[in-house]
Motif scaffolding. Sequence first.
Motif, PDB file in Angstrom:
ATOM      1  N   LYS A  65      16.456  48.741  52.178  1.00 37.77           N
ATOM      2  CA  LYS A  65      17.595  48.926  51.278  1.00 37.77           C
ATOM      3  C   LYS A  65      18.906  48.637  51.993  1.00 37.77           C
ATOM      4  O   LYS A  65      18.989  48.661  53.218  1.00 37.77           O
ATOM      5  CB  LYS A  65      17.586  50.346  50.705  1.00 37.77           C
ATOM      6  CG  LYS A  65      16.374  50.630  49.830  1.00 37.77           C
ATOM      7  CD  LYS A  65      16.403  52.033  49.255  1.00 37.77           C
ATOM      8  CE  LYS A  65      15.183  52.303  48.393  1.00 37.77           C
ATOM      9  NZ  LYS A  65      15.172  53.671  47.834  1.00 37.77           N
TER      10      LYS A  65
ATOM     11  N   LYS B   3      21.878  50.287  51.302  1.00 38.59           N
ATOM     12  CA  LYS B   3      22.860  51.364  51.129  1.00 38.59           C
ATOM     13  C   LYS B   3      23.473  51.732  52.479  1.00 38.59           C
ATOM     14  O   LYS B   3      22.806  51.762  53.503  1.00 38.59           O
ATOM     15  CB  LYS B   3      22.191  52.587  50.502  1.00 38.59           C
ATOM     16  CG  LYS B   3      21.678  52.331  49.091  1.00 38.59           C
ATOM     17  CD  LYS B   3      21.000  53.558  48.509  1.00 38.59           C
ATOM     18  CE  LYS B   3      20.488  53.275  47.102  1.00 38.59           C
ATOM     19  NZ  LYS B   3      19.794  54.450  46.525  1.00 38.59           N
ATOM     20  N   LYS B   4      24.768  52.004  52.472  1.00 35.33           N
ATOM     21  CA  LYS B   4      25.501  52.267  53.715  1.00 35.33           C
ATOM     22  C   LYS B   4      25.446  53.757  54.074  1.00 35.33           C
ATOM     23  O   LYS B   4      26.468  54.441  54.116  1.00 35.33           O
ATOM     24  CB  LYS B   4      26.950  51.785  53.572  1.00 35.33           C
ATOM     25  CG  LYS B   4      27.072  50.295  53.298  1.00 35.33           C
ATOM     26  CD  LYS B   4      28.511  49.845  53.267  1.00 35.33           C
ATOM     27  CE  LYS B   4      28.607  48.369  52.896  1.00 35.33           C
ATOM     28  NZ  LYS B   4      27.863  47.496  53.814  1.00 35.33           N
ATOM     29  N   THR B   5      24.244  54.230  54.336  1.00 37.22           N
ATOM     30  CA  THR B   5      24.046  55.609  54.765  1.00 37.22           C
ATOM     31  C   THR B   5      23.542  55.605  56.206  1.00 37.22           C
ATOM     32  O   THR B   5      23.047  54.585  56.707  1.00 37.22           O
ATOM     33  CB  THR B   5      23.019  56.323  53.872  1.00 37.22           C
ATOM     34  OG1 THR B   5      21.746  55.658  54.012  1.00 37.22           O
ATOM     35  CG2 THR B   5      23.446  56.280  52.403  1.00 37.22           C
ATOM     36  N   LEU B   6      23.671  56.748  56.873  1.00 41.05           N
ATOM     37  CA  LEU B   6      23.197  56.846  58.242  1.00 41.05           C
ATOM     38  C   LEU B   6      21.698  56.571  58.313  1.00 41.05           C
ATOM     39  O   LEU B   6      21.212  55.891  59.232  1.00 41.05           O
ATOM     40  CB  LEU B   6      23.515  58.239  58.802  1.00 41.05           C
ATOM     41  CG  LEU B   6      23.118  58.489  60.266  1.00 41.05           C
ATOM     42  CD1 LEU B   6      23.846  57.516  61.191  1.00 41.05           C
ATOM     43  CD2 LEU B   6      23.425  59.934  60.656  1.00 41.05           C
ATOM     44  N   LYS B   7      20.963  57.098  57.341  1.00 39.93           N
ATOM     45  CA  LYS B   7      19.510  56.889  57.296  1.00 39.93           C
ATOM     46  C   LYS B   7      19.167  55.408  57.224  1.00 39.93           C
ATOM     47  O   LYS B   7      18.293  54.914  57.951  1.00 39.93           O
ATOM     48  CB  LYS B   7      18.919  57.634  56.092  1.00 39.93           C
ATOM     49  CG  LYS B   7      17.422  57.429  55.912  1.00 39.93           C
ATOM     50  CD  LYS B   7      16.930  58.151  54.669  1.00 39.93           C
ATOM     51  CE  LYS B   7      15.449  57.897  54.423  1.00 39.93           C
ATOM     52  NZ  LYS B   7      14.975  58.576  53.190  1.00 39.93           N
ATOM     53  N   ASN B   8      19.867  54.658  56.351  1.00 35.94           N
ATOM     54  CA  ASN B   8      19.563  53.246  56.194  1.00 35.94           C
ATOM     55  C   ASN B   8      20.044  52.407  57.372  1.00 35.94           C
ATOM     56  O   ASN B   8      19.426  51.392  57.707  1.00 35.94           O
ATOM     57  CB  ASN B   8      20.168  52.722  54.889  1.00 35.94           C
ATOM     58  CG  ASN B   8      19.308  53.055  53.680  1.00 35.94           C
ATOM     59  OD1 ASN B   8      18.193  52.582  53.540  1.00 35.94           O
ATOM     60  ND2 ASN B   8      19.828  53.894  52.811  1.00 35.94           N
ATOM     61  N   ARG B   9      21.121  52.828  58.016  1.00 38.27           N
ATOM     62  CA  ARG B   9      21.562  52.121  59.218  1.00 38.27           C
ATOM     63  C   ARG B   9      20.546  52.278  60.342  1.00 38.27           C
ATOM     64  O   ARG B   9      20.263  51.322  61.080  1.00 38.27           O
ATOM     65  CB  ARG B   9      22.932  52.653  59.653  1.00 38.27           C
ATOM     66  CG  ARG B   9      24.076  52.199  58.752  1.00 38.27           C
ATOM     67  CD  ARG B   9      25.377  52.866  59.128  1.00 38.27           C
ATOM     68  NE  ARG B   9      26.459  52.444  58.251  1.00 38.27           N
ATOM     69  CZ  ARG B   9      27.661  53.020  58.212  1.00 38.27           C
ATOM     70  NH1 ARG B   9      27.909  54.044  59.020  1.00 38.27           N
ATOM     71  NH2 ARG B   9      28.584  52.570  57.390  1.00 38.27           N
TER      72      ARG B   9
ATOM     73  N   SER C 282      15.228  53.573  43.214  1.00 36.27           N
ATOM     74  CA  SER C 282      16.415  52.718  43.037  1.00 36.27           C
ATOM     75  C   SER C 282      16.764  52.446  41.587  1.00 36.27           C
ATOM     76  O   SER C 282      17.302  51.387  41.257  1.00 36.27           O
ATOM     77  CB  SER C 282      16.224  51.399  43.787  1.00 36.27           C
ATOM     78  OG  SER C 282      15.994  51.633  45.162  1.00 36.27           O
TER      79      SER C 282
ATOM     80  N   THR D 211      20.138  48.590  43.819  1.00 32.12           N
ATOM     81  CA  THR D 211      19.935  47.993  45.133  1.00 32.12           C
ATOM     82  C   THR D 211      19.602  46.521  44.983  1.00 32.12           C
ATOM     83  O   THR D 211      19.085  46.086  43.948  1.00 32.12           O
ATOM     84  CB  THR D 211      18.791  48.707  45.886  1.00 32.12           C
ATOM     85  OG1 THR D 211      18.632  48.107  47.175  1.00 32.12           O
ATOM     86  CG2 THR D 211      17.485  48.599  45.126  1.00 32.12           C
TER      87      THR D 211
END
Length: 327
Positions: A91, A93-99, A167, A233
Amino acid sequence: MIYFLSYYDVDRCPFLVNGLRKRGLDTVWVRTPENHPGTVNHLIGAYRAMKRSRKGDVILCWLDIQGVMCYWIGWLLMRHRHIVAINIRLKDKKTLKNRFAAWMYGRALKSKWVMATVTSMEYGRAVTKRLGVEYIYPLVRDVNLYSGYERDFSDNGRRIFCGGNNSRDWGMAVEVAARLPEFKFLLVMPDMKLAEKYKSMASKNVKIRYNIPYDSFMNAIHCATFSLLPLDTEAPAGLIVMFQSAWEGRLVFTNSTQTTREYIGTDHGVMLDSPTAEDYADSIRYYYEHQDEAAAKVRDFQKFLHAECSGETMVDGLAKVITTMLK
C-alpha cells in the motif's frame, strides 16, 4: 523442488499445485496456519517453508508478505532460497507502518534470491520507482477462481452491494447512499468496529452487516443490481469482489487506480476518475435507466476474466518465472 506456501491446500485450491506438476515442476504444499493472529500465522508459515526447503529450492508464496518474511528469515539464519512472491500488494499510505513495510519489501526485492509478480503493469512500474528496484516485474493476473457459472445482468430492483475486507472507502459509500434515497444499500464490512463507526453516519436506506459467511456474502451480491467498490489505495484491492460481481451479473462501479485501469477500464464496468459522491450517484442513476449498456459491460468483463484471469493463465505465468529463476 517447489514449496507452495499458502492457506489453501491441494483440495481447496488445486489448480496451482496440480498445474505446476503437469508442467514438470515438482511441487508440494506448505500450510500456513489459521489459528493465530494474522501476522503470527504468516511468520509460522514462512518459517515452515524455510525449514522444509533446501538451497536451490523455490518457495512460492501466495501472499506477497510471506515472500518478504521468507527473505528476512533466510537473512537471519543465513539460508538462501529462491523466493517468488505472487502479486505485490504494498500500500501507498503515508503511515509509519507502511514506510517500514516499504523498507522491508525494498530490501527483499533487491535481492537476487527474490522475484515478485504484479497484477497490473502500471502498479508494477510505480512500485519499482518507489522501492528503487531495477527490474520490471512479470505480469500475472489475479485468478478469478471461476465459480462454474456466469449470470446475465438482471434488474433486481434499486439495490446496491458494497463489501469486502481491504481498502474500501466506506465513507464514500455512505455519502453515495445519502444521495440516492431511492436505492437500498447493503454495506458488508470486515469487522464490528467499522460497522459501529459508520452505522451512526448512514442514512435510512443503508443496512450494514459485518464478517458474514462466504455463502451469505455471495448471496448479497446476487440479490443486488450493482456493486459499488470505492477504493482508497492505488495498490491492488477489491479485485476478487469485482470478479465475484461479474459472475453474478452485477455491474461494478469503482474509481480509477493503477490497478482498476487494467481490469475495469472503459469496457468492463464503470470506472470514474477521482469521483465525488455525486459523480457516483449520477452514474448509478444513468446505468439503472440504460440497462442494455450495463449488460454489455458485464458481458465484456466476463469475457476478459475467461481470457486473462483463468487458473491456467496464472500457472503459465508463474511456471515461466520459476523456470527463469532456476536457470
